[in-house]
Motif scaffolding. Structure first.
Motif, PDB file in Angstrom:
ATOM      1  N   LYS A  56       0.769  -1.177  -0.073  1.00 15.33           N
ATOM      2  CA  LYS A  56       0.059  -0.028  -0.044  1.00 15.33           C
ATOM      3  C   LYS A  56       0.856   1.291  -0.047  1.00 15.33           C
ATOM      4  O   LYS A  56       0.772   2.323  -0.580  1.00 15.33           O
ATOM      5  CB  LYS A  56      -0.957  -0.291   1.115  1.00 15.33           C
ATOM      6  CG  LYS A  56      -1.760   1.261   1.354  1.00 15.33           C
ATOM      7  CD  LYS A  56      -2.828   1.058   2.553  1.00 15.33           C
ATOM      8  CE  LYS A  56      -3.492   2.366   2.885  1.00 15.33           C
ATOM      9  NZ  LYS A  56      -4.210   2.012   3.795  1.00 15.33           N
ATOM     10  N   TYR A  57       2.039   1.228   0.801  1.00 20.92           N
ATOM     11  CA  TYR A  57       2.981   2.375   0.956  1.00 20.92           C
ATOM     12  C   TYR A  57       3.638   2.756  -0.555  1.00 20.92           C
ATOM     13  O   TYR A  57       3.837   3.701  -0.735  1.00 20.92           O
ATOM     14  CB  TYR A  57       3.705   2.348   2.275  1.00 20.92           C
ATOM     15  CG  TYR A  57       2.915   2.458   3.399  1.00 20.92           C
ATOM     16  CD1 TYR A  57       2.088   3.476   3.974  1.00 20.92           C
ATOM     17  CD2 TYR A  57       2.600   1.124   4.019  1.00 20.92           C
ATOM     18  CE1 TYR A  57       1.332   3.553   4.804  1.00 20.92           C
ATOM     19  CE2 TYR A  57       1.784   1.292   5.217  1.00 20.92           C
ATOM     20  CZ  TYR A  57       1.286   2.433   5.618  1.00 20.92           C
ATOM     21  OH  TYR A  57       0.503   2.210   6.788  1.00 20.92           O
ATOM     22  N   TYR A  93       1.516   4.622  -2.717  1.00 21.93           N
ATOM     23  CA  TYR A  93       1.753   6.055  -2.573  1.00 21.93           C
ATOM     24  C   TYR A  93       3.104   6.517  -2.953  1.00 21.93           C
ATOM     25  O   TYR A  93       3.086   7.707  -3.530  1.00 21.93           O
ATOM     26  CB  TYR A  93       1.408   6.188  -1.164  1.00 21.93           C
ATOM     27  CG  TYR A  93      -0.012   6.049  -0.835  1.00 21.93           C
ATOM     28  CD1 TYR A  93      -0.997   6.358  -1.622  1.00 21.93           C
ATOM     29  CD2 TYR A  93      -0.153   5.140   0.254  1.00 21.93           C
ATOM     30  CE1 TYR A  93      -2.421   6.213  -1.469  1.00 21.93           C
ATOM     31  CE2 TYR A  93      -1.588   4.811   0.514  1.00 21.93           C
ATOM     32  CZ  TYR A  93      -2.636   5.268  -0.369  1.00 21.93           C
ATOM     33  OH  TYR A  93      -4.153   4.842  -0.104  1.00 21.93           O
TER      34      TYR A  93
END
Length: 108
Positions: A50-51, A54
Motif C-alpha cells: 500500500k505504501y 503512494y
C-alpha cells in the motif's frame, strides 16, 4: 473458462473469469479451494504494498512537475532572447548559452 473468487483482507470479494490458462503460478497465491467452475484463491500481498503505491504515485507526480517546470524555464529563456532580437539557435546562434533562465531550466 473457470470463474475464480478472490477474497481480500477487508472482507471484499472479487470474481474473475479465466480465459487463457498457463502452468505458471504466482508467488502471491497461497492456497486454492474448490472444484468445478468455481475456485476460491487466497492471495497474500506484501505488507508494504500500500505504501509502495503512494511512494510511486508521489514520484510520478513529482517528476512530472520537475520536467514541466524545466521545459517552461527553458522556453521562457528562449522567448526572452527572441524579444531581444538575437540570432536563434536554429539559425546558428548560441546566445541561449548566455541566458541564465535557460540554464536554470536545463539544470532543474
Amino acid at each position: 473458462g473457470a470463474v475464480l473468487s478472490f477474497s481480500c483482507r477487508d472482507s471484499c470479494q472479487a470474481w474473475c473469469q479465466i480465459i487463457n490458462v498457463s502452468e505458471s503460478r504466482s508467488p502471491f497465491l497461497t492456497s486454492v479451494e474448490g472444484t468445478g467452475n468455481e475456485t476460491n484463491w487466497s492471495i497474500s500481498m506484501p505488507s508494504g504494498s500500500k505504501y509502495h503505491l503512494y511512494i510511486g504515485l508521489a514520484l510520478a507526480i513529482g517528476s512530472s512537475i520537475f520536467i514541466g517546470s524545466s521545459f517552461i524555464l527553458k522556453k521562457k529563456g528562449l522567448l526572452k532572447l527572441a524579444d531581444r532580437g538575437v540570432t536563434r539557435a536554429g539559425q546558428g546562434g548560441y546566445s541561449y548559452l548566455k541566458e541564465w533562465l535557460w540554464w536554470a531550466g536545463l539544470l532543474s
